[in-house]
Design a protein around this motif. Sequence first.
Motif, PDB file in Angstrom:
ATOM      1  N   LYS A  61       0.833  -1.213   0.000  1.00  0.00           N
ATOM      2  CA  LYS A  61       0.000   0.000   0.000  1.00  0.00           C
ATOM      3  C   LYS A  61       0.864   1.257   0.000  1.00  0.00           C
ATOM      4  CE  LYS A  61      -4.330  -1.652   1.986  1.00  0.00           C
ATOM      5  NZ  LYS A  61      -5.335  -1.473   3.068  1.00  0.00           N
ATOM      6  N   LEU A  62       1.992   1.211   0.680  1.00  0.00           N
ATOM      7  CA  LEU A  62       2.894   2.361   0.674  1.00  0.00           C
ATOM      8  C   LEU A  62       3.458   2.594  -0.726  1.00  0.00           C
ATOM      9  CD1 LEU A  62       4.481   4.579   2.081  1.00  0.00           C
ATOM     10  CD2 LEU A  62       6.173   2.855   2.756  1.00  0.00           C
ATOM     11  N   LYS A  63       3.849   1.522  -1.400  1.00  0.00           N
ATOM     12  CA  LYS A  63       4.361   1.665  -2.764  1.00  0.00           C
ATOM     13  C   LYS A  63       3.271   2.163  -3.712  1.00  0.00           C
ATOM     14  CE  LYS A  63       8.038  -1.807  -2.408  1.00  0.00           C
ATOM     15  NZ  LYS A  63       8.588  -3.073  -2.951  1.00  0.00           N
ATOM     16  N   ALA A  64       2.044   1.679  -3.526  1.00  0.00           N
ATOM     17  CA  ALA A  64       0.936   2.149  -4.373  1.00  0.00           C
ATOM     18  C   ALA A  64       0.690   3.636  -4.151  1.00  0.00           C
ATOM     19  CB  ALA A  64      -0.327   1.349  -4.063  1.00  0.00           C
ATOM     20  N   ALA A  65       0.765   4.095  -2.903  1.00  0.00           N
ATOM     21  CA  ALA A  65       0.564   5.518  -2.612  1.00  0.00           C
ATOM     22  C   ALA A  65       1.672   6.369  -3.221  1.00  0.00           C
ATOM     23  CB  ALA A  65       0.500   5.724  -1.098  1.00  0.00           C
ATOM     24  N   GLN A  66       2.894   5.861  -3.226  1.00  0.00           N
ATOM     25  CA  GLN A  66       4.004   6.618  -3.819  1.00  0.00           C
ATOM     26  C   GLN A  66       3.819   6.781  -5.318  1.00  0.00           C
ATOM     27  OE1 GLN A  66       7.237   4.153  -2.471  1.00  0.00           O
ATOM     28  NE2 GLN A  66       7.498   5.278  -0.547  1.00  0.00           N
ATOM     29  N   LYS A  67       3.367   5.745  -5.997  1.00  0.00           N
ATOM     30  CA  LYS A  67       3.124   5.859  -7.433  1.00  0.00           C
ATOM     31  C   LYS A  67       1.903   6.731  -7.725  1.00  0.00           C
ATOM     32  CE  LYS A  67       6.634   3.507  -8.673  1.00  0.00           C
ATOM     33  NZ  LYS A  67       7.759   4.206  -9.341  1.00  0.00           N
ATOM     34  N   ALA A  68       0.914   6.693  -6.846  1.00  0.00           N
ATOM     35  CA  ALA A  68      -0.259   7.549  -7.030  1.00  0.00           C
ATOM     36  C   ALA A  68       0.135   9.024  -6.927  1.00  0.00           C
ATOM     37  CB  ALA A  68      -1.330   7.201  -5.994  1.00  0.00           C
ATOM     38  N   LYS A  69       1.133   9.327  -6.108  1.00  0.00           N
ATOM     39  CA  LYS A  69       1.614  10.710  -6.013  1.00  0.00           C
ATOM     40  C   LYS A  69       2.218  11.157  -7.340  1.00  0.00           C
ATOM     41  CE  LYS A  69       5.588  11.961  -4.683  1.00  0.00           C
ATOM     42  NZ  LYS A  69       6.868  12.232  -4.009  1.00  0.00           N
ATOM     43  N   GLU A  70       2.967  10.264  -8.005  1.00  0.00           N
ATOM     44  CA  GLU A  70       3.552  10.604  -9.301  1.00  0.00           C
ATOM     45  C   GLU A  70       2.463  10.838 -10.340  1.00  0.00           C
ATOM     46  OE1 GLU A  70       6.721  11.199  -9.680  1.00  0.00           O
ATOM     47  OE2 GLU A  70       7.075  10.699  -7.571  1.00  0.00           O
ATOM     48  N   VAL A  71       1.393  10.062 -10.261  1.00  0.00           N
ATOM     49  CA  VAL A  71       0.276  10.250 -11.190  1.00  0.00           C
ATOM     50  C   VAL A  71      -0.376  11.612 -10.965  1.00  0.00           C
ATOM     51  CG1 VAL A  71      -1.993   9.378 -11.876  1.00  0.00           C
ATOM     52  CG2 VAL A  71      -0.142   7.769 -11.371  1.00  0.00           C
ATOM     53  N   ALA A  72      -0.577  11.974  -9.698  1.00  0.00           N
ATOM     54  CA  ALA A  72      -1.201  13.268  -9.393  1.00  0.00           C
ATOM     55  C   ALA A  72      -0.319  14.430  -9.843  1.00  0.00           C
ATOM     56  CB  ALA A  72      -1.485  13.359  -7.896  1.00  0.00           C
ATOM     57  N   ARG A  73       0.983  14.275  -9.706  1.00  0.00           N
ATOM     58  CA  ARG A  73       1.888  15.344 -10.138  1.00  0.00           C
ATOM     59  C   ARG A  73       1.882  15.472 -11.659  1.00  0.00           C
ATOM     60  NH1 ARG A  73       8.134  15.115  -8.421  1.00  0.00           N
ATOM     61  NH2 ARG A  73       8.007  13.237  -9.720  1.00  0.00           N
ATOM     62  N   ALA A  74       1.832  14.364 -12.377  1.00  0.00           N
ATOM     63  CA  ALA A  74       1.809  14.410 -13.838  1.00  0.00           C
ATOM     64  C   ALA A  74       0.557  15.102 -14.355  1.00  0.00           C
ATOM     65  CB  ALA A  74       1.899  12.999 -14.411  1.00  0.00           C
ATOM     66  N   LYS A 121       2.100   9.626   3.743  1.00  0.00           N
ATOM     67  CA  LYS A 121       2.400   9.784   5.166  1.00  0.00           C
ATOM     68  C   LYS A 121       1.502   8.900   6.011  1.00  0.00           C
ATOM     69  CE  LYS A 121       4.501  11.731   8.642  1.00  0.00           C
ATOM     70  NZ  LYS A 121       5.940  11.455   8.901  1.00  0.00           N
ATOM     71  N   ASN A 122       0.241   8.825   5.642  1.00  0.00           N
ATOM     72  CA  ASN A 122      -0.689   7.974   6.374  1.00  0.00           C
ATOM     73  C   ASN A 122      -0.310   6.504   6.251  1.00  0.00           C
ATOM     74  OD1 ASN A 122      -3.170   7.611   7.916  1.00  0.00           O
ATOM     75  ND2 ASN A 122      -4.029   6.758   6.046  1.00  0.00           N
ATOM     76  N   ALA A 123       0.119   6.075   5.057  1.00  0.00           N
ATOM     77  CA  ALA A 123       0.544   4.684   4.864  1.00  0.00           C
ATOM     78  C   ALA A 123       1.792   4.377   5.688  1.00  0.00           C
ATOM     79  CB  ALA A 123       0.803   4.420   3.382  1.00  0.00           C
ATOM     80  N   GLU A 124       2.708   5.324   5.764  1.00  0.00           N
ATOM     81  CA  GLU A 124       3.912   5.123   6.578  1.00  0.00           C
ATOM     82  C   GLU A 124       3.559   5.009   8.065  1.00  0.00           C
ATOM     83  OE1 GLU A 124       7.091   7.576   3.738  1.00  0.00           O
ATOM     84  OE2 GLU A 124       6.183   8.540   5.486  1.00  0.00           O
ATOM     85  N   LEU A 125       2.649   5.860   8.512  1.00  0.00           N
ATOM     86  CA  LEU A 125       2.240   5.797   9.923  1.00  0.00           C
ATOM     87  C   LEU A 125       1.510   4.490  10.223  1.00  0.00           C
ATOM     88  CD1 LEU A 125       1.006   9.477  10.441  1.00  0.00           C
ATOM     89  CD2 LEU A 125       3.116   8.439  11.309  1.00  0.00           C
ATOM     90  N   GLN A 126       0.680   4.027   9.269  1.00  0.00           N
ATOM     91  CA  GLN A 126      -0.021   2.762   9.464  1.00  0.00           C
ATOM     92  C   GLN A 126       0.956   1.606   9.546  1.00  0.00           C
ATOM     93  OE1 GLN A 126      -3.466   2.382   9.894  1.00  0.00           O
ATOM     94  NE2 GLN A 126      -2.795   0.333  10.502  1.00  0.00           N
ATOM     95  N   TYR A 139      -2.664  16.438  -5.668  1.00  0.00           N
ATOM     96  CA  TYR A 139      -1.238  16.183  -5.438  1.00  0.00           C
ATOM     97  C   TYR A 139      -0.915  16.257  -3.947  1.00  0.00           C
ATOM     98  CZ  TYR A 139       3.835  16.723  -5.671  1.00  0.00           C
ATOM     99  OH  TYR A 139       5.177  16.574  -5.487  1.00  0.00           O
ATOM    100  N   GLU A 140      -1.403  17.284  -3.271  1.00  0.00           N
ATOM    101  CA  GLU A 140      -1.144  17.412  -1.838  1.00  0.00           C
ATOM    102  C   GLU A 140      -1.800  16.266  -1.059  1.00  0.00           C
ATOM    103  OE1 GLU A 140       0.899  19.479  -0.518  1.00  0.00           O
ATOM    104  OE2 GLU A 140       1.297  20.546  -2.397  1.00  0.00           O
ATOM    105  N   ARG A 141      -2.980  15.840  -1.500  1.00  0.00           N
ATOM    106  CA  ARG A 141      -3.642  14.717  -0.843  1.00  0.00           C
ATOM    107  C   ARG A 141      -2.841  13.430  -1.023  1.00  0.00           C
ATOM    108  NH1 ARG A 141      -8.088  14.942  -3.370  1.00  0.00           N
ATOM    109  NH2 ARG A 141      -9.250  16.217  -1.881  1.00  0.00           N
ATOM    110  N   SER A 142      -2.251  13.241  -2.206  1.00  0.00           N
ATOM    111  CA  SER A 142      -1.459  12.029  -2.447  1.00  0.00           C
ATOM    112  C   SER A 142      -0.240  11.980  -1.530  1.00  0.00           C
ATOM    113  CB  SER A 142      -1.034  11.973  -3.913  1.00  0.00           C
ATOM    114  OG  SER A 142      -0.138  13.023  -4.229  1.00  0.00           O
ATOM    115  N   LYS A 143       0.359  13.128  -1.229  1.00  0.00           N
ATOM    116  CA  LYS A 143       1.498  13.150  -0.306  1.00  0.00           C
ATOM    117  C   LYS A 143       1.052  12.799   1.116  1.00  0.00           C
ATOM    118  CE  LYS A 143       3.061  17.294  -1.359  1.00  0.00           C
ATOM    119  NZ  LYS A 143       3.960  18.467  -1.375  1.00  0.00           N
ATOM    120  N   LEU A 144      -0.120  13.273   1.497  1.00  0.00           N
ATOM    121  CA  LEU A 144      -0.647  12.914   2.818  1.00  0.00           C
ATOM    122  C   LEU A 144      -1.000  11.430   2.895  1.00  0.00           C
ATOM    123  CD1 LEU A 144      -2.912  16.017   3.576  1.00  0.00           C
ATOM    124  CD2 LEU A 144      -0.641  15.494   4.508  1.00  0.00           C
TER     125      LEU A 144
END
Length: 478
Positions: A264-277, A378-383, A370-375
């Motif tokens: 899930k953490l890896k999926a969130a990291q790639k989702a951030k790249e999608v939001a930035r693109a 962070k949420n996945a890391e905390l989980q 994009y800002e939500r994807s970064k959060l």
Amino acid sequence: MRYIRYTLIAIICFCTTTHAQEKWDLRKIVDYAVTNNISIKQADVQAAITGLTLKQSKLGLFPTANFNGSTSYNNGRNQDPTSFNLITQSYINAGFQLQTSAEIFNWFSKKNTILSNQWQYEADKASVDKLKNDISLTVANDYLQILLSREQENIAQVQLKQTQAQLSNTRKLVNAGSLPELNASELEAQEAVDSATYINAKGNVAQATLVLKSVINMDAAAPFDLAVPSVEQIPIEKIADLQPDAVYVMAVKNLPQQRVNIFKLKAAQKAKEVARAGMYPTFSAFGGLSSNFINTKNSIFAPAGTYSSSPLSPQIEVGGTIYKVNSPDYSIIGKKGTAFLRQIDNNFRQQIGLGMSVPIFSGGQLRTNYERSKLNIKNAELQQEADNQTIKQDIYQAYNAATVALEKFNASRKSVTASQRTLDFAQKRYEVGMLGTFELITQQNNLFRAKLQDVLNQYDFVFKMKVLEFYKGQGIKL
């Protein structure tokens, strides 16, 4: 002869039924639970849905193509779709279009979308494995509870038989005048207590069996013959080999929940790249083919045999005199339309080009995504951190509980030995009349309670050791 034949058929049917009712060991129960548990089925469905999302994102890499066809009836003043002239007549029109488009560069948005969906798919599959592990642990606990209830039932039955045997012997002595009636009455009261304990123990076995059937999603009325291994035969690792630090390291590597968090953490990291693109321009290519048909008919003209002039007719000058040139007159002799295929060929059009889409202002939606994807990262890391802390805490608590259970089990074994020795001495004193019935019953009850506590402590120790083995990622072994 007929009765003999019916008897043989009945015996064969009974033997077949008896053979068909196979005993259920823990492995068979776990396999059945994994196959039939509703929660696991729902998790499988969710993983399948995520798999379809992943498949669709991969197909999104290919260019899109669409074919459109339409036909219509038109009346009144319209534009001829083939010549683009204004006409006032009724006609039928048909049009065909083939369009295609492909993204040339989108800042790896589609690639990262595929990777994000891939990791999410892996996370959902790991969630299924986690649920299977949880169900297996629950099934093992309920299975051990049935074994414990059966042991308690056996102990209660032995206790009842001993009391009944003593009552029978005491009744003979009372009838012979060797003992007072009070001794027999006290044993009769104890027999009633032991009978109630035995009945309650049998009810506990039935209740524990119903609980297990509910967990594995089995019909409560279905036949269920449980295989009952001896608790001493259940394999247990040495507690020295299950130190909490080492178990925690293996748990982080092997338990499905930890894999779920990683994916899930890896999926969130790639989702951030999608939001930035999505905040950058997108370049694409497009092309299309189209044609039209209209069933209007053109007039056919033929010479009328007469000549006339008009204000627009050409003029010539002869000897200073200007003469208008007469032109032949034509008359309409009919109408003729153009063939369908010829019109399709004549009206065939092609289109190709490049496109660019630049997001300028979207009400802050792209930036917010994009800002939500970064959060989300962070949420996945905390989980992940929270789950690691929880599993570490659980492992240390399980190790401490197993250590305490081992000490209690050893103590209860000593208690059973001491209570048995005390009862043996009391029985000998009772047989020679040096001990009353009440004192003998007290010693019997002490041994009964010691045996029950010993069985309880033994199964409690076994289960707590199995929990430690489970945290190593080895599953449940009985």
